[in-house]
Design a protein around this motif. Structure first.
Motif, PDB file in Angstrom:
ATOM      1  N   SER A   1       0.831  -1.211   0.000  1.00  0.00           N
ATOM      2  CA  SER A   1       0.000   0.000   0.000  1.00  0.00           C
ATOM      3  C   SER A   1       0.862   1.256   0.000  1.00  0.00           C
ATOM      4  CB  SER A   1      -0.923  -0.010   1.219  1.00  0.00           C
ATOM      5  OG  SER A   1      -1.710   1.153   1.261  1.00  0.00           O
ATOM      6  N   SER A   2       1.905   1.268   0.810  1.00  0.00           N
ATOM      7  CA  SER A   2       2.797   2.435   0.876  1.00  0.00           C
ATOM      8  C   SER A   2       3.501   2.663  -0.452  1.00  0.00           C
ATOM      9  CB  SER A   2       3.830   2.232   1.983  1.00  0.00           C
ATOM     10  OG  SER A   2       3.219   2.173   3.246  1.00  0.00           O
TER      11      SER A   2
ATOM     12  N   THR B   1       2.450   1.689  -3.456  1.00  0.00           N
ATOM     13  CA  THR B   1       1.471   2.131  -4.448  1.00  0.00           C
ATOM     14  C   THR B   1       1.109   3.602  -4.250  1.00  0.00           C
ATOM     15  OG1 THR B   1       0.559  -0.113  -4.536  1.00  0.00           O
ATOM     16  CG2 THR B   1      -0.792   1.660  -5.444  1.00  0.00           C
ATOM     17  N   GLU B   2       0.924   3.998  -3.006  1.00  0.00           N
ATOM     18  CA  GLU B   2       0.613   5.403  -2.717  1.00  0.00           C
ATOM     19  C   GLU B   2       1.742   6.324  -3.164  1.00  0.00           C
ATOM     20  OE1 GLU B   2      -0.179   5.584   1.423  1.00  0.00           O
ATOM     21  OE2 GLU B   2      -2.102   4.524   1.297  1.00  0.00           O
TER      22      GLU B   2
END
Length: 224
Positions: A14-15, A17-18
């Motif tokens: 998630s990190s 991708t963000e």
């Protein structure tokens, strides 16, 4: 232990991708600021550059910690290594966006060529879209889609070459265009380099999915 690892890996994904989405947005804003001659937006991009750098450092730290703590193997290890390698590529993309912002601030009161700037604007949109697209391939674990990025990178290189030709011809025809044309050359180079970086990330996605290290655009690392 496995549940904890899966949760931390999901957070890492998630990190990463963000950060990719942040870089894509920053590229788009930096090119638009250049085209609009918006020095205030360019300054904001420079002021916020640290956010990309901090994200890279945090993600790298997390990958090292996970490797040391869980000692992952096979597909788990490949996923972590992919993030470790690709996050530095994202940071370099951010550097190119920062360079474009610096060019926007530096150039003031020079003669412009709207036609070339429109081409650069289109290239900026395209490159930002490529970054978003390659990140979506990472999320979907889509090696085939990732490989398709290489063709788009080659197309972007051709457009950069056309901007170079237009800029050089402009300088030949009008000496007052030298300063602006020089910036058009370097901006095209920055955008071409970002497109190369999307291919680099695509190569790591293929590695993540297959375990194979490939080169999608051999011999295309020239500036413009």
């Amino acid at each position: 232990m496995r549940r904890l690892f899966d949760e931390e890996l999901a957070d890492l994904d998630s990190s990463f991708t963000e950060m990719g989405m942040l870089v894509s947005q920053t590229i788009q804003k930096s090119v638009q600021a250049f085209v609009d001659h918006n020095r205030e937006t360019a300054k904001l991009i420079l002021d916020n550059d640290y956010r990309i750098n901090e994200r890279e450092a945090a993600i790298e730290k997390k990958t090292f910690e996970m490797i040391a703590l869980y000692q992952p193997v096979t597909t788990d290890l490949r996923e972590i290594v992919t993030i470790l390698k690709a996050v530095s590529v994202l940071e370099r993309m951010g550097d190119q966006a920062r360079n474009i912002a610096n060019s926007t601030i530096r150039v003031k009161g020079t003669k412009h060529v709207p036609e070339i700037e429109a081409k650069l604007g289109d290239m900026g949109e395209e490159v930002a879209s490529m970054v978003s697209e390659v990140m979506s391939y990472y999320v979907k674990d889509d090696a085939i889609g990732a490989e398709a990025i290489a063709a788009k990178s080659r197309d972007l290189a051709k457009k950069a070459g056309q901007v170079r030709l237009d800029a050089v011809n402009g300088m030949k025809e009008d000496a007052e265009l030298v300063d602006s044309a020089a910036d058009y050359l370097v901006i095209a180079g920055y955008l071409k380099r970002i497109s190369d970086y999307t291919t680099d990330i695509a190569e790591w996605i293929v590695y993540k999915r297959t375990g194979k290290i490939i080169e999608l655009n051999p011999g295309s690392s020239f500036f413009i």
